[in-house]
Write a protein that holds these residues in place. Structure first.
Motif, PDB file in Angstrom:
ATOM      1  N   ASN A  40     -22.370 -72.235 -23.661  1.00 34.17           N
ATOM      2  CA  ASN A  40     -21.004 -72.244 -24.201  1.00 34.17           C
ATOM      3  C   ASN A  40     -20.759 -70.941 -24.943  1.00 34.17           C
ATOM      4  N   LEU A  41     -19.554 -70.437 -24.868  1.00 33.36           N
ATOM      5  CA  LEU A  41     -19.205 -69.196 -25.540  1.00 33.36           C
ATOM      6  C   LEU A  41     -18.361 -69.463 -26.778  1.00 33.36           C
ATOM      7  N   VAL A  42     -18.633 -68.673 -27.797  1.00 32.51           N
ATOM      8  CA  VAL A  42     -17.767 -68.615 -28.973  1.00 32.51           C
ATOM      9  C   VAL A  42     -17.359 -67.164 -29.142  1.00 32.51           C
ATOM     10  N   VAL A  74     -13.566 -66.896 -36.002  1.00 30.93           N
ATOM     11  CA  VAL A  74     -13.614 -67.392 -34.635  1.00 30.93           C
ATOM     12  C   VAL A  74     -12.248 -67.237 -33.979  1.00 30.93           C
ATOM     13  N   LEU A  75     -12.235 -66.594 -32.818  1.00 29.62           N
ATOM     14  CA  LEU A  75     -10.994 -66.418 -32.062  1.00 29.62           C
ATOM     15  C   LEU A  75     -10.780 -67.539 -31.063  1.00 29.62           C
ATOM     16  N   ASP A  76     -11.873 -67.999 -30.478  1.00 31.58           N
ATOM     17  CA  ASP A  76     -11.759 -69.043 -29.463  1.00 31.58           C
ATOM     18  C   ASP A  76     -13.144 -69.617 -29.206  1.00 31.58           C
ATOM     19  N   ALA A  77     -13.171 -70.878 -28.793  1.00 35.64           N
ATOM     20  CA  ALA A  77     -14.416 -71.533 -28.374  1.00 35.64           C
ATOM     21  C   ALA A  77     -14.086 -72.346 -27.126  1.00 35.64           C
ATOM     22  N   PRO A  78     -13.865 -71.653 -26.019  1.00 36.48           N
ATOM     23  CA  PRO A  78     -13.376 -72.330 -24.819  1.00 36.48           C
ATOM     24  C   PRO A  78     -14.420 -73.266 -24.233  1.00 36.48           C
TER      25      PRO A  78
END
Length: 382
Positions: A104-106, A115-119
């Motif tokens: 998973n990417l953060v 944090v900009l996004d945690a898709p």
């Protein structure tokens, strides 16, 4: 070797690999423009800030990622300044030995540690295209199989060059016999386009085959150079607590001052040891930016353990990647790669068409001969 033997080599190597090469060419088309597609589909980017804004501590960036996914561990942190400026991409998973597909990417702002996004894991169109292109959803066996197809493609190209020379003695270069039957016209198109793209196709085929060996190359490197670099830590228990990531990065920068940080492998991940942060440095020129140099930093003391140039087999893999993907010359080169890819699709499809037509022609001739023999036998009263 006789022309007939070369013809048989060209025929069967082409037939065996054509379907898979068509799949690779078709799936490769969107992958050429993966950066543009990502931006078009709304990948979150860092907000604009005054030029020269300093980065936050990477320890703060790592902490922000852990708070976002508290039940996962960090395996890698990497940066793609050209594609995603001022963004730290943190790769996390349930455990250090989890499958790469379970990552998973953060996305964290490198300057503010926010944090900009945690898709969620992306299993959409581009994921499917990538998996089909890399291993056909079959892991290492799928990669090695596609590597074999790449080798057959290279043999088909070389045998095609051998066959083209005697063929062209009877025709001017570039001749398309439009007034003849469709099969001859497509034979001329197949030969002309094949010769026009043979260097590109050979380079892409060979480098693609090299890329399919990436997992094997990594395993060899781990048991060879990496094992030698971490030999003094053999048998020691892993550290109970990790030291500062930021300190490790600063030590690596001082140890290799003429290179930039590419990515960091955390202790226990596949590119490191249980005792080290491995900071992978890259060059700052168009060629050296494709080469990596590992710097092993003790995860407890933040002291440099070792740093070495990668062995030749890893360099070969790293240098083959830009030649295969065509991602080192911006949009103009991507357009050229796309056009060459489309021409190769025509070459492959026309080769398949010619084989089918030749079979039909042979079967028709055999049927005619059988009818003729039957008529002769009937006339003789047999």
């Amino acid at each position: 070797m006789s022309i007939r033997k070369w013809y048989l080599i060209h025929k069967w190597t082409s037939l065996v690999c054509t379907a898979f090469l068509l799949m690779l060419c078709l799936t490769g088309l969107p992958l050429i423009f993966h950066e543009e597609i990502e931006h078009f589909t709304g990948v979150v980017e860092a907000p604009p800030m005054p030029e020269g804004t300093p980065n936050a501590s990477m320890d703060a960036v790592a902490q922000a990622a852990r708070e976002q996914r508290p039940h996962e561990v960090i395996r890698f942190m990497f940066w793609q300044q050209d594609e995603h400026p001022d963004v730290t991409l943190v790769s996390m998973a349930k455990s250090m030995d989890a499958s790469p597909d379970d990552s998973n990417l953060v996305l964290v702002d490198s300057r503010t540690a926010k944090v900009l996004d945690a898709p969620p894991p992306d299993h959409g169109f581009m994921y499917v295209m990538l998996k089909l292109h890399v291993d056909m959803f079959a892991g290492l066996p799928g990669m090695l199989f596609l590597g074999l197809m790449g080798l057959l493609f290279a043999v088909a190209i070389i045998s095609g060059i051998v066959l083209y020379h005697p063929f062209m003695r009877r025709l001017d270069f570039g001749t398309i016999r439009r007034e003849k039957q469709a099969r001859l016209k497509w034979l001329d198109v197949h030969n002309l386009l094949g010769v026009a793209t043979l260097v590109w196709a050979l380079v892409v085929g060979v480098t693609g085959t090299i890329n399919t060996l990436s997992q094997i190359v990594i395993m060899v490197w781990q048991s060879d150079q990496m094992a030698d670099m971490v030999a003094p830590y053999k048998g020691l228990p892993p550290p109970a607590r990790l030291g500062s990531l930021q300190a490790a990065i600063e030590v690596a920068k001082r140890a290799v001052p003429d290179m930039d940080v590419s990515f960091v492998a955390y202790p226990g991940s596949m590119f490191s040891s249980p005792h080290h942060y491995t900071v992978f440095m890259k060059g700052n020129t168009p060629v050296t930016s494709r080469l990596l140099r590992p710097a092993l930093i003790d995860a407890q003391t933040s002291q440099l353990t070792d740093t070495r140039e990668m062995p030749w087999y890893v360099k070969t893999l790293l240098l083959s990647q830009p030649l295969h993907f065509g991602d080192y010359g911006g949009l103009p080169l991507k357009v050229i790669w796309t056009l060459l890819d489309l021409v190769t699709i025509v070459v492959l499809a026309s080769g398949l068409y010619l084989w089918i037509k030749r079979r039909q022609h042979t079967e028709q001739r055999m049927t005619e001969l059988e009818h003729k023999h039957a008529a002769i036998a009937k006339g003789n009263g047999l």
